[in-house]
Design an enzyme around this catalytic site. Sequence first.
Site, mmCIF file in Angstrom:
data_model
loop_
_atom_site.group_PDB
_atom_site.id
_atom_site.type_symbol
_atom_site.label_atom_id
_atom_site.label_comp_id
_atom_site.label_asym_id
_atom_site.label_seq_id
_atom_site.Cartn_x
_atom_site.Cartn_y
_atom_site.Cartn_z
ATOM 1 N N TYR A 177 0.747 -1.290 -0.111
ATOM 2 C CA TYR A 177 0.266 0.192 0.108
ATOM 3 C C TYR A 177 0.900 1.284 0.004
ATOM 4 O O TYR A 177 0.338 2.328 -0.166
ATOM 5 C CB TYR A 177 -0.971 0.031 1.065
ATOM 6 C CG TYR A 177 -1.897 -0.999 1.400
ATOM 7 C CD1 TYR A 177 -2.221 -1.702 0.101
ATOM 8 C CD2 TYR A 177 -2.774 -1.186 2.381
ATOM 9 C CE1 TYR A 177 -3.276 -2.862 0.076
ATOM 10 C CE2 TYR A 177 -3.836 -2.038 2.183
ATOM 11 C CZ TYR A 177 -3.993 -3.087 1.137
ATOM 12 O OH TYR A 177 -5.028 -3.791 1.018
ATOM 13 N N ASP A 198 -3.432 -18.234 1.764
ATOM 14 C CA ASP A 198 -4.442 -18.896 1.225
ATOM 15 C C ASP A 198 -5.043 -19.834 2.220
ATOM 16 O O ASP A 198 -6.415 -20.182 2.432
ATOM 17 C CB ASP A 198 -4.241 -19.430 -0.147
ATOM 18 C CG ASP A 198 -2.942 -20.122 -0.209
ATOM 19 O OD1 ASP A 198 -2.222 -20.049 0.786
ATOM 20 O OD2 ASP A 198 -2.560 -20.783 -1.200
ATOM 21 N N ASP A 250 -5.395 -6.570 6.088
ATOM 22 C CA ASP A 250 -6.545 -5.707 5.539
ATOM 23 C C ASP A 250 -7.773 -7.071 5.117
ATOM 24 O O ASP A 250 -8.968 -6.688 5.406
ATOM 25 C CB ASP A 250 -6.303 -5.086 4.194
ATOM 26 C CG ASP A 250 -7.299 -4.130 3.864
ATOM 27 O OD1 ASP A 250 -8.205 -4.019 4.557
ATOM 28 O OD2 ASP A 250 -7.110 -3.205 2.754
#
Length: 357
Positions: free
Chosen positions: A142, A223, A247
């Site tokens: 980010y 995952d 997030d």
Amino acid sequence: MDLNIALLKGDGIGPEIIDSAVEVLERVGSLYGHKFTFTPYLIGGIAIDETGEPLPQATVDGCLASDSVLLGAVGGPKWDDLPGDKRPEKALLGIRYALGLYTNLRPAKLFPALKGASPLREDIVGACFDIMIVRELTGGIYFGDRGYRQGKYGEEAFDTEAYSVKEIERIGKAAFDIARKRGKRVTSIDKANVLETSRLWRKTMQALAEQYPDVEYRDMLVDNAAMQLVRDPKQFDVIVTSNMFGDILSDEASQITGSIGMLASASLGDTTRGMYEPIHGSAPDIAGQDKANPIATVLSAAMMLRYSFGLSAEADSIERAVDSVLTSGARTADILGSSALPPVGCRAMTEQIVSAL
Ligand code: NAD
């Protein structure tokens, strides 16, 4: 204690839910002998309307001069068409950066009284779960280099992720220290089978884990973690992960608790000053109608007492009050479920929590 708290009410339901948290804190102050002084500052859409900027310098200065910051929420349709750097949400990244907040704590706790609200089957939820997600907040993809360029197939966009050992170590320490005060288990989540940053992340976390022999440590691929959260959430105590994975996983974890209106968060840095806020947005669809659930903000205030001021007994008392009000059957509309009783409003819920204290 004498403590100065900066209030960033923001937009939509922000003012209603912050007022609730202030009432609860005032009651705690009078019960335990603390003086809280509250100073409001502008942020978000209302700040744009009044000053032309989503994060005025006076707000940054006021927050830096305070002992801690309580934030409602920002944004709404009125400001949706503004360019990216003028939007209310831009203020959130700005204030976190200005206060040096690199650790984000997001508890995902299912209250026993709200078991029915979880979308997971009861045999999966079991005797409820209580997960603390520790997310790195100021590094990673980010904040990395980004842009547009000509690539193999013409114009392409790119974002880059970078993490330093220092950034990984400081978030890791925060996670291990928190685990020591809870269930003493840390799961570090990465994508070390693909990403170089994740390989450094894993190596650094494993080295750090050796300094915390009393804390059980394991790595997990992101995952797999996304699956495990819905398969068996009880297996987690503290999760530590990067900005982007945190997030996504913290939203998944919040969803399995059943209501966005119940979930608090804290952002911390190197000082005791933190910023505390509900995870939900400004809910413009119910703003000003006395329908907002104030519990996420009230629990954020409890986190402030615990993590910034070291007032654990006071924080416990707020959490117990919320628990007892929920056990008594009081529900705002968002957590009504199959209850036969009519929902209570934001004001009535606040009054019940204050009297339960
Ligand atoms: P939202 O969280 O505001 O609302 C999603 C849904 O949940 C809505 O139906 C809302 O009514 C409900 N809800 C949220 N909080 C609630 C509460 N306390 N009590 C009862 N119901 C509640 O998300 P959104 O609708 O996607 O976003 C609305 C605005 O908020 C947007 O402008 C968005 O950018 C902004 N936003 C701000 C923050 C923040 O300030 N930290 C976070 C997320 C979104």
